[in-house]
Design a protein around this motif. Structure first.
Motif, PDB file in Angstrom:
ATOM      1  N   GLU A  46       0.835  -1.199   0.000  1.00  0.00           N
ATOM      2  CA  GLU A  46       0.000   0.000   0.000  1.00  0.00           C
ATOM      3  C   GLU A  46       0.871   1.251   0.000  1.00  0.00           C
ATOM      4  O   GLU A  46       1.834   1.342   0.748  1.00  0.00           O
ATOM      5  CB  GLU A  46      -0.906  -0.005   1.236  1.00  0.00           C
ATOM      6  N   HIS A  47       0.517   2.224  -0.859  1.00  0.00           N
ATOM      7  CA  HIS A  47       1.242   3.487  -0.951  1.00  0.00           C
ATOM      8  C   HIS A  47       0.351   4.697  -0.639  1.00  0.00           C
ATOM      9  O   HIS A  47       0.831   5.814  -0.617  1.00  0.00           O
ATOM     10  CB  HIS A  47       1.835   3.674  -2.358  1.00  0.00           C
ATOM     11  N   ARG A  48      -0.939   4.487  -0.414  1.00  0.00           N
ATOM     12  CA  ARG A  48      -1.882   5.595  -0.216  1.00  0.00           C
ATOM     13  C   ARG A  48      -2.004   5.978   1.257  1.00  0.00           C
ATOM     14  O   ARG A  48      -2.335   5.135   2.088  1.00  0.00           O
ATOM     15  CB  ARG A  48      -3.268   5.206  -0.727  1.00  0.00           C
ATOM     16  N   ARG A  49      -1.771   7.268   1.555  1.00  0.00           N
ATOM     17  CA  ARG A  49      -1.927   7.758   2.925  1.00  0.00           C
ATOM     18  C   ARG A  49      -3.366   7.677   3.387  1.00  0.00           C
ATOM     19  O   ARG A  49      -3.645   7.516   4.562  1.00  0.00           O
ATOM     20  CB  ARG A  49      -1.494   9.224   3.040  1.00  0.00           C
ATOM     21  N   GLY A  50      -4.303   7.817   2.456  1.00  0.00           N
ATOM     22  CA  GLY A  50      -5.721   7.856   2.788  1.00  0.00           C
ATOM     23  C   GLY A  50      -6.375   6.498   2.940  1.00  0.00           C
ATOM     24  O   GLY A  50      -7.575   6.423   3.215  1.00  0.00           O
ATOM     25  N   ARG A  51      -5.628   5.425   2.787  1.00  0.00           N
ATOM     26  CA  ARG A  51      -6.194   4.077   2.938  1.00  0.00           C
ATOM     27  C   ARG A  51      -6.809   3.957   4.327  1.00  0.00           C
ATOM     28  O   ARG A  51      -6.173   4.249   5.331  1.00  0.00           O
ATOM     29  CB  ARG A  51      -5.088   3.039   2.748  1.00  0.00           C
TER      30      ARG A  51
END
Length: 73
Positions: A46-51
């Motif tokens: 995972e690379h998304r801060r908003g996950r």
């Protein structure tokens, strides 16, 4: 063994979680780290801060450790 990180909301974003767990100190550091390295959430990169993370989600990063999201009572 996973280090337990308690939240008192329905979910927490990955960026907030990384700061809450004291893995990294600032939002800028979190953003750069996730773009460059990423972490594994439930064994998926995972690379998304908003996950959104929910109780029982597991966050793992090589060299930083393994953490599980728990719900405070």
């Amino acid at each position: 063994m996973h280090e337990k990180i308690e939240i008192n909301t329905k979910f927490i974003t990955l960026g907030q979680f990384i700061k809450l767990a004291n893995i990294l100190e600032s939002g800028g550091m979190v953003k750069a780290f996730l773009q460059d390295e990423g972490v594994f959430v439930n064994d998926e990169l995972e690379h998304r801060r908003g996950r959104k993370l929910y109780p029982n989600d597991i966050v793992t990063s090589q060299g930083l450790g393994s953490f599980i999201v728990t719900k405070s009572n």
